[in-house]
Design an enzyme around this catalytic site. Structure first.
Site: not given
Ligand SMILES: C[C@@H](CNC(=O)c1ccc(S(N)(=O)=O)cc1)Cn1ccc2ccccc21
Ligand SMILES: [Zn+2]
Length: 265
Positions: A67, A96, A121, A207-208
């Site tokens: 993604h 990313h 980001h 945001t995901t």
């Molecule tokens: C944080 C998730 C993984 N996602 C991210 O690290 C993350 C970082 C930045 C953005 S953004 N686009 O906002 O900058 C989005 C996602 C793993 N993870 C850790 C705990 C956890 C619990 C459920 C599901 C996944 C989980």
């Molecule tokens: Zn992001």
């Protein structure tokens, strides 16, 4: 967790099924940054420049997770963030991108409804909190500012020599799930604008999924230029279903009672 994504079947409008906060959250991201009128960003003269200390990374993995494409240095990296609206020091975790399949869409944040073709980001976590000592713990901590993400808009213009090592690597991670160890050093500082003085800042979320509401967002006004060829390189990265990722951005979320601060007039 059903594999979320950005297609009709698993895109942002469906995320609430596994992630109710998508619809019930009151500090969701991204948002449309409005600069005039009632709910506009309010100038705050106390907001200082953002300070980053990004020594060139010597060891890092570049990954296509289906993604987005993500650059993650090894655990030992000493890169730090402070200043701006922050009261603590944050450690760099990864960076990313989000992009679209044409130049009129792709960024997650918008400015007065305008989207940029992409958004970078830079993800950090509060390394001075007594409540957690890793990024993963920070995400699960319920601390409102466990994370700080720096957002930079990308716009099409001259080739970005500092980002070339990254965009040249995109063809090597075309397949979802593929990763390469980053060859040599990467100087992230060189990618950023000289002065980190003009930005919007507000309390938001990932945001995901899991859409955790633990992010202090700092979105810079000045876009970073990349060439059309560099933008096209993002659009050739696959999503794991044999299709290119052509729009990994979440639409803007309601502001609710939040205010957005601006460090500039
Ligand atoms: C944080 C998730 C993984 N996602 C991210 O690290 C993350 C970082 C930045 C953005 S953004 N686009 O906002 O900058 C989005 C996602 C793993 N993870 C850790 C705990 C956890 C619990 C459920 C599901 C996944 C989980
Ligand atoms: Zn992001």
């Amino acid at each position: 967790m059903a594999p979320w994504g950005y297609s009709k079947e698993n895109g942002p409008a469906t995320w609430h099924k596994d992630c109710p906060i998508a619809n019930t959250g009151v500090r969701q991201s991204p948002i449309d940054l409005i600069t005039t009128g009632q709910t506009c960003a309010k100038y705050d003269s106390n907001l200082k420049p953002v300070i980053v200390s990004y020594p060139a990374f010597s060891e890092a993995t570049f990954l296509n997770n289906g993604h987005s494409v993500q650059f993650q240095p090894s655990a030992g990296n000493l890169s730090e963030l402070s200043g701006g609206p922050l009261t603590k020091k944050y450690k760099f975790e990864q960076f990313h991108f989000h992009w679209g399949n044409n130049d009129s869409e792709g960024s997650e944040h918008r400015v007065n409804g305008k989207m940029y073709p992409a958004e970078l980001h830079l993800v950090h976590w509060n390394s001075e909190s007594p409540n957690f000592s890793s990024f993963q713990e920070a995400v699960g901590s319920n601390d409102p500012h466990a994370l700080c993400v720096l957002g930079f808009f990308l716009k099409v213009g001259a080739e970005n020599a500092s980002l070339k090592p990254i965009t040249d690597l995109l063809s090597k991670v075309k397949n979802a799930g593929s990763s390469v160890s980053f060859p040599g050093k990467f100087d992230l500082k060189a990618v950023l604008p000289e002065t980190l003085t003009d930005y919007y800042t507000y309390d938001g979320s990932l945001t995901t999924p899991p859409l955790a509401e633990c992010v202090k967002w700092i979105v810079f006004k000045e876009p970073i230029e990349v060439s059309t060829a560099q933008m096209e390189a993002f659009r050739a990265v696959d999503d794991g279903h044999g299709k290119p990722i052509t729009g990994n951005y979440r639409p803007p979320c309601p502001l609710h009672t939040r205010t957005v601060a601006a460090s500039f007039k």
